[in-house]
Design an enzyme around this catalytic site. Structure first.
Site, mmCIF file in Angstrom:
data_model
loop_
_atom_site.group_PDB
_atom_site.id
_atom_site.type_symbol
_atom_site.label_atom_id
_atom_site.label_comp_id
_atom_site.label_asym_id
_atom_site.label_seq_id
_atom_site.Cartn_x
_atom_site.Cartn_y
_atom_site.Cartn_z
ATOM 1 N N LYS A 34 -1.773 -6.853 7.511
ATOM 2 C CA LYS A 34 -1.262 -5.566 6.843
ATOM 3 C C LYS A 34 0.181 -5.349 7.050
ATOM 4 O O LYS A 34 0.842 -4.909 6.250
ATOM 5 C CB LYS A 34 -2.189 -4.420 7.443
ATOM 6 C CG LYS A 34 -3.688 -4.642 7.250
ATOM 7 C CD LYS A 34 -3.900 -4.311 5.527
ATOM 8 C CE LYS A 34 -5.450 -4.623 5.207
ATOM 9 N NZ LYS A 34 -5.411 -4.429 3.675
ATOM 10 N N GLU A 91 -3.606 5.112 2.216
ATOM 11 C CA GLU A 91 -4.884 5.026 2.504
ATOM 12 C C GLU A 91 -5.288 4.209 3.488
ATOM 13 O O GLU A 91 -4.686 3.014 3.587
ATOM 14 C CB GLU A 91 -5.526 5.141 1.241
ATOM 15 C CG GLU A 91 -5.865 3.631 0.567
ATOM 16 C CD GLU A 91 -4.860 2.733 0.622
ATOM 17 O OE1 GLU A 91 -3.750 3.377 0.104
ATOM 18 O OE2 GLU A 91 -4.772 1.609 0.607
ATOM 19 N N SER A 136 -7.217 -12.857 9.277
ATOM 20 C CA SER A 136 -6.347 -11.859 8.861
ATOM 21 C C SER A 136 -6.061 -10.817 9.723
ATOM 22 O O SER A 136 -5.246 -10.142 9.681
ATOM 23 C CB SER A 136 -7.198 -11.134 7.584
ATOM 24 O OG SER A 136 -8.455 -10.773 7.948
HETATM 25 C C1 LIG Z 1 -8.086 -7.431 9.413
HETATM 26 C C2 LIG Z 1 -8.306 -7.152 7.830
HETATM 27 N N1 LIG Z 1 -8.808 -8.113 7.155
HETATM 28 C C3 LIG Z 1 -8.983 -8.016 5.950
HETATM 29 C C4 LIG Z 1 -8.983 -6.754 5.489
HETATM 30 C C5 LIG Z 1 -9.162 -6.526 3.846
HETATM 31 O O1 LIG Z 1 -8.062 -6.189 3.078
HETATM 32 P P1 LIG Z 1 -7.655 -7.302 2.182
HETATM 33 O O2 LIG Z 1 -8.574 -7.882 1.350
HETATM 34 O O3 LIG Z 1 -6.478 -6.656 1.154
HETATM 35 O O4 LIG Z 1 -6.919 -8.527 2.786
HETATM 36 C C6 LIG Z 1 -8.550 -5.554 6.187
HETATM 37 C C7 LIG Z 1 -8.374 -4.027 5.651
HETATM 38 O O5 LIG Z 1 -8.275 -3.316 6.072
HETATM 39 C C8 LIG Z 1 -8.421 -5.705 7.610
HETATM 40 O O6 LIG Z 1 -8.091 -4.898 8.363
#
Ligand SMILES: Cc1ncc(COP(=O)(O)O)c(C=O)c1O
Length: 411
Positions: A87, A109, A378
């Site tokens: 993020k 949000e 992520s």
């Molecule tokens: C660690 C993490 N991975 C994935 C996501 C999912 O978001 P996105 O699909 O936009 O990567 C989030 C959303 O809060 C997240 O905190």
């Protein structure tokens, strides 16, 4: 990727009240001006390397590779970003734009809270006022992140409408923006919403895939065979996939929240299930989980960050063209993937990321040893300590919490 400006095939667009159209057009103009300024990307990468640990490492998971006995597994470590998730890439990029636009307040949000913490961090760093909207259910399950947002100086608004999760937080943020756009920038957290947000967020997140490509060529002298990423709104997935779209030999796999199983109806799978239909909501056209009347359904996932009814128009289009395959992993598989990754590699993936791990783990043993997989981690799992401790039934943790609560009661 874009056919008509702001569209990806028939998905995307900007379906917003008249009052916001001028603000969106101005944002588009400012974003395109920044993008075409050769200094902007280097300002961005320099900020990310000095503030957010970029380039993030690409870790060879030797123990997992040996354990499954099939494909070689690499993990892209977005968990090592400042604030613990990908993020930060989007938020710091939008922060640089806010500086150029001269606005003084940001709103956001958040579902899992990672985007909220990242936005509150960026606001602290750039000296901006910050309000974060969060569904009441998510406030409950991601309390540590609420604590941090508030300590970082943000106001956290608990949204009590609807299912009290991400889509309701997004609606509330849009309402705020309609009334405050002169002074306020809406830091949308994923590759969704009206144009230019999907394009802008994809631009900042594309740094993930650019790095993976370079790192993989350096390490292995070739591209990976398969890449796995979890899909909530889709930003970490689009971020890692974009650099490989033209490399047809690289299979791209998006993994959504299968919750209690697709057949149970308790999930948040838009592209891997047959439960979602094309519709227009929250400013854009995509697949939404909605009923026959077009009313948004309740979604469910153990991972707050994947618990969303819509999905990126970019991904919806790439599903239609067959470039990306979509799957779902259940909560149980996800918890098992977290457990295994911790035990074998000493790495704690976020529950969201663990969806990508879970599906890759299904495939790894069936693949040959010269196959190379990359899993996009992520985010890190520290924020999920309550949920993971519950799921693993950790008695010592429970005892600690009870003792702590008793301590508060007696003060
Ligand atoms: C660690 C993490 N991975 C994935 C996501 C999912 O978001 P996105 O699909 O936009 O990567 C989030 C959303 O809060 C997240 O905190």
């Amino acid at each position: 990727m874009t056919t008509k400006r702001g569209y990806y095939g028939c998905f995307g667009g900007a379906f917003m009240p008249e009052i916001l159209i001028a603000t969106l057009s101005q944002l588009e103009k400012d974003f395109y001006a920044a993008k075409s300024d050769p200094g902007f990307w280097s300002e961005y990468t320099s900020l990310m390397s000095s503030y957010s640990c970029r380039p993030t490492p690409l870790t060879l998971a030797e123990n997992l590779t040996r354990y499954f006995g099939g494909a070689r597994i690499y993990i892209k470590r977005e968990d090592l970003n400042h604030t613990g998730a990908h993020k930060a890439n989007n938020v710091m990029g939008q922060g640089l734009l806010v500086k150029r636009m001269g606005k003084k307040r940001v709103i956001a949000e958040t579902g899992a809270g990672q985007h909220g913490v990242a936005t509150a961090t960026m606001a602290a760093r750039f000296g901006l006022d910050c309000t974060v909207y969060m569904g009441e259910v998510d406030v409950e399950r991601q309390r540590p992140n609420v604590f941090w947002m508030e300590q970082l100086g943000a106001t956290v608004v608990s949204v009590k409408d609807g299912s009290r999760t991400l889509k309701d937080a997004m609606n509330e943020a849009m309402r705020d923006w309609s009334a405050s756009m002169e002074t306020t920038h809406y830091v949308l957290g994923t590759v969704c919403g009206p144009h230019p947000f999907p394009e802008m967020v994809a631009y900042f997140q594309s740094i993930i895939g650019q790095e993976v490509k370079q790192q993989m060529l350096q390490r292995e002298g070739r591209l990976p065979d398969r890449i796995y990423a979890c899909v909530g709104g889709g930003s970490n997935a689009v971020g890692i996939f974009t650099a490989f779209l033209e490399d047809r030999q690289v299979e791209l796999h998006g993994v959504e929240a299968g919750g209690k199983g697709l057949a149970s109806g308790h999930h948040a799978s838009r592209l891997a299930s047959t439960d979602a239909r094309v519709g227009i909501a929250q400013g854009y056209k995509t697949f939404f989980l909605q009923d026959e009347e077009g009313q948004m359904k309740e979604t469910y996932s153990v991972a707050a960050g994947l618990d969303y009814i819509g999905v990126s128009p970019i991904l919806a289009n790439l599903r239609e063209t067959g470039r990306i395959q979509f799957h779902a992993a259940t909560d149980n598989e996800v918890i098992e993937a977290v457990r295994l990754t911790m035990k074998k590699e000493g790495i704690i993936p976020a529950l969201e990321s663990a969806h990508a791990f879970a599906y890759a783990y299904r495939e790894a043993p069936t693949l040959s040893k010269d196959t190379i997989l990359v899993i996009n981690q992520s985010g890190r799992g520290d924020k999920d300590i309550f949920t993971i401790a519950d799921a693993l039934g950790d008695a010592k943790w429970k005892e600690f919490i009870i003792k702590k609560a008793r301590g508060y009661e007696s003060h």
